[in-house]
Design a protein around this motif. Structure first.
Motif, PDB file in Angstrom:
ATOM      1  N   LYS A   1       0.860  -1.264  -0.095  1.00  0.00           N
ATOM      2  CA  LYS A   1       0.011   0.220   0.056  1.00  0.00           C
ATOM      3  C   LYS A   1       0.861   1.073  -0.009  1.00  0.00           C
ATOM      4  O   LYS A   1       0.474   2.409  -0.541  1.00  0.00           O
ATOM      5  CB  LYS A   1      -0.915   0.030   1.134  1.00  0.00           C
ATOM      6  CG  LYS A   1      -2.027  -1.009   0.942  1.00  0.00           C
ATOM      7  CD  LYS A   1      -2.928  -0.886   2.388  1.00  0.00           C
ATOM      8  CE  LYS A   1      -4.130  -2.148   2.065  1.00  0.00           C
ATOM      9  NZ  LYS A   1      -5.050  -1.749   1.281  1.00  0.00           N
ATOM     10  N   ALA A   2       1.783   1.210   0.645  1.00  0.00           N
ATOM     11  CA  ALA A   2       2.945   2.256   0.514  1.00  0.00           C
ATOM     12  C   ALA A   2       3.432   2.598  -0.697  1.00  0.00           C
ATOM     13  O   ALA A   2       3.550   3.534  -0.888  1.00  0.00           O
ATOM     14  CB  ALA A   2       4.099   2.074   1.873  1.00  0.00           C
ATOM     15  N   GLU A   3       4.001   1.415  -1.446  1.00  0.00           N
ATOM     16  CA  GLU A   3       4.441   1.516  -2.677  1.00  0.00           C
ATOM     17  C   GLU A   3       3.325   2.209  -3.800  1.00  0.00           C
ATOM     18  O   GLU A   3       3.889   2.949  -4.420  1.00  0.00           O
ATOM     19  CB  GLU A   3       5.015   0.277  -2.949  1.00  0.00           C
ATOM     20  CG  GLU A   3       6.226  -0.135  -2.370  1.00  0.00           C
ATOM     21  CD  GLU A   3       7.036  -1.234  -2.709  1.00  0.00           C
ATOM     22  OE1 GLU A   3       6.918  -1.883  -4.097  1.00  0.00           O
ATOM     23  OE2 GLU A   3       8.106  -1.704  -2.501  1.00  0.00           O
ATOM     24  N   VAL A   4       1.810   1.841  -3.407  1.00  0.00           N
ATOM     25  CA  VAL A   4       1.253   2.094  -4.481  1.00  0.00           C
ATOM     26  C   VAL A   4       1.015   3.857  -4.272  1.00  0.00           C
ATOM     27  O   VAL A   4       1.041   4.652  -5.274  1.00  0.00           O
ATOM     28  CB  VAL A   4      -0.474   1.560  -3.872  1.00  0.00           C
ATOM     29  CG1 VAL A   4      -1.417   2.464  -4.360  1.00  0.00           C
ATOM     30  CG2 VAL A   4      -0.388   0.131  -4.353  1.00  0.00           C
ATOM     31  N   GLN A   5       1.192   4.364  -2.995  1.00  0.00           N
ATOM     32  CA  GLN A   5       1.253   5.655  -3.131  1.00  0.00           C
ATOM     33  C   GLN A   5       2.304   6.417  -3.651  1.00  0.00           C
ATOM     34  O   GLN A   5       2.263   7.379  -4.315  1.00  0.00           O
ATOM     35  CB  GLN A   5       1.135   6.125  -1.577  1.00  0.00           C
ATOM     36  CG  GLN A   5       0.018   5.857  -0.865  1.00  0.00           C
ATOM     37  CD  GLN A   5      -1.644   6.431  -1.404  1.00  0.00           C
ATOM     38  OE1 GLN A   5      -1.458   7.615  -1.689  1.00  0.00           O
ATOM     39  NE2 GLN A   5      -2.240   5.836  -1.541  1.00  0.00           N
ATOM     40  N   VAL A   6       3.677   5.673  -3.555  1.00  0.00           N
ATOM     41  CA  VAL A   6       4.853   6.279  -4.323  1.00  0.00           C
ATOM     42  C   VAL A   6       4.543   6.206  -5.767  1.00  0.00           C
ATOM     43  O   VAL A   6       5.086   7.123  -6.332  1.00  0.00           O
ATOM     44  CB  VAL A   6       5.990   5.373  -3.665  1.00  0.00           C
ATOM     45  CG1 VAL A   6       7.267   5.493  -4.677  1.00  0.00           C
ATOM     46  CG2 VAL A   6       6.377   5.520  -2.249  1.00  0.00           C
ATOM     47  N   VAL A   7       4.048   5.087  -6.051  1.00  0.00           N
ATOM     48  CA  VAL A   7       3.764   4.974  -7.626  1.00  0.00           C
ATOM     49  C   VAL A   7       2.708   6.000  -8.044  1.00  0.00           C
ATOM     50  O   VAL A   7       3.204   6.703  -9.193  1.00  0.00           O
ATOM     51  CB  VAL A   7       3.117   3.637  -7.888  1.00  0.00           C
ATOM     52  CG1 VAL A   7       2.443   3.677  -9.436  1.00  0.00           C
ATOM     53  CG2 VAL A   7       4.026   2.654  -7.993  1.00  0.00           C
ATOM     54  N   ALA A   8       1.651   6.245  -7.474  1.00  0.00           N
ATOM     55  CA  ALA A   8       0.901   7.464  -7.700  1.00  0.00           C
ATOM     56  C   ALA A   8       1.443   8.987  -7.678  1.00  0.00           C
ATOM     57  O   ALA A   8       0.974   9.645  -8.751  1.00  0.00           O
ATOM     58  CB  ALA A   8      -0.450   7.329  -6.957  1.00  0.00           C
ATOM     59  N   LYS A   9       2.241   8.968  -6.613  1.00  0.00           N
ATOM     60  CA  LYS A   9       2.836  10.615  -6.674  1.00  0.00           C
ATOM     61  C   LYS A   9       3.817  10.443  -7.854  1.00  0.00           C
ATOM     62  O   LYS A   9       3.846  11.452  -8.274  1.00  0.00           O
ATOM     63  CB  LYS A   9       3.720  10.424  -5.287  1.00  0.00           C
ATOM     64  CG  LYS A   9       4.182  11.739  -5.087  1.00  0.00           C
ATOM     65  CD  LYS A   9       4.872  11.727  -3.428  1.00  0.00           C
ATOM     66  CE  LYS A   9       5.354  13.119  -3.075  1.00  0.00           C
ATOM     67  NZ  LYS A   9       6.633  13.374  -3.780  1.00  0.00           N
TER      68      LYS A   9
END
Length: 294
Positions: free
Chosen positions: A134-142
């Motif tokens: 979930k943390a990497e999802v936010q990194v990808v979206a950012k």
């Protein structure tokens, strides 16, 4: 251009070729409808083959709000394609994000599936990896929204389960990366936030798996590390499932080794269409290792 419209008004671009029993191909996060070209050409010689670009992937519509994207939406978009084409039942073949949608299609709409190929499924599924994923999802979206999709593609394409593709087929990999770099940054970011980041863990879906009777093929590469344990889970819990592991393969198996992928999927579909796909014999599941109880 041909489009199907979903119940929430999103237009999905699709392509089809061939005639006969229908097969629908559902793409992964880093791909689009074009990634199934090798399968469309191969299976289109004997089947009616359909592929489409998911919502957020032009030329399909790109809804502006992340709330328009979810696991259920991705799943029901498969149904929208079938309904538009007036197809009662189809074999559904999905990879990664498309594989999750395919699995959930078996949960939500089992009467519309002839079979399911659940390929490359497992990212973020393991309980001890959920928070990290979930943390990497936010990194990808950012990254997508701040740096743009072209810069994002230069990093994302070289993930630890994609370098196998580059090593095997540099020209194919370059084509894949070029297509990724042309995606919609907003659509991809919304897909990450609304669909990838919010989907339930496979380990919370065991009851649904045990109840499923649709013929299912679980398919993964042996170097697709996040998918190996979840693949075993699905094999163990889905009574109609078989598991195939492709050797020396990463995540993008339909592109990385299309001949092997097509052969495995083709053999599976032939068995299903012949009515020869088995459901697991209950005697194969036992607390005893050898069957000899003390």
């Amino acid at each position: 251009m041909p489009y199907a419209t979903t119940d929430d008004g999103v237009k999905l671009y699709f392509e089809e070729v061939g005639a006969g029993t229908p097969i629908v191909f559902v793409h992964e996060f880093a791909a689009d409808h074009r990634s199934w070209e090798a399968q469309m050409r191969h299976f289109g010689q004997r089947y009616r083959c359909i592929t489409y670009s998911a919502r957020g992937y032009p030329p399909s519509d790109v809804p502006e709000k992340a709330t328009s994207y979810s696991q259920n939406r991705a799943t029901d978009d498969i149904l929208a394609i079938l309904d538009h084409l007036r197809i009662e039942k189809a074999h559904v073949v999905g990879l990664s994000m498309g594989g999750f949608a395919t699995l959930h299609f078996g949960f939500r709409h089992p009467t519309r599936a002839l079979s399911l190929v659940v390929a490359g499924v497992g990212y973020g599924a393991e309980k001890d990896q959920q928070s990290r994923f979930k943390a990497e999802v936010q990194v990808v979206a950012k990254s997508l929204l701040e740096e743009g999709v072209a810069a994002f593609a230069e990093k994302y394409a070289y993930g630890p389960t994609r370098v196998q593709f580059e090593n095997k087929d540099p020209r194919g990999f370059a084509e894949f990366k070029q297509a990724l770099a042309a995606h919609s940054a907003l659509g991809s970011a919304n897909t990450q936030i609304g669909c990838q980041g919010e989907r339930p863990s496979l380990y919370d879906l065991v009851a649904e798996m045990r109840a499923m009777t649709v013929p299912t093929l679980v398919l993964t590469g042996d170097e697709d590390w996040p998918c190996l344990a979840p693949a075993l889970l699905m094999k163990r819990e889905i009574p109609s499932a078989a598991l195939v592991v492709m050797p020396n393969c990463g995540h993008t198996i339909n592109l990385e080794d299309p001949d092997q992928f097509n052969r495995i999927v083709g053999d599976f579909i032939v068995q299903v269409d012949a009515g020869r796909w088995p459901k697991r014999d209950p005697r194969a599941v036992s607390a005893s290792i050898t069957g000899m109880k003390s």
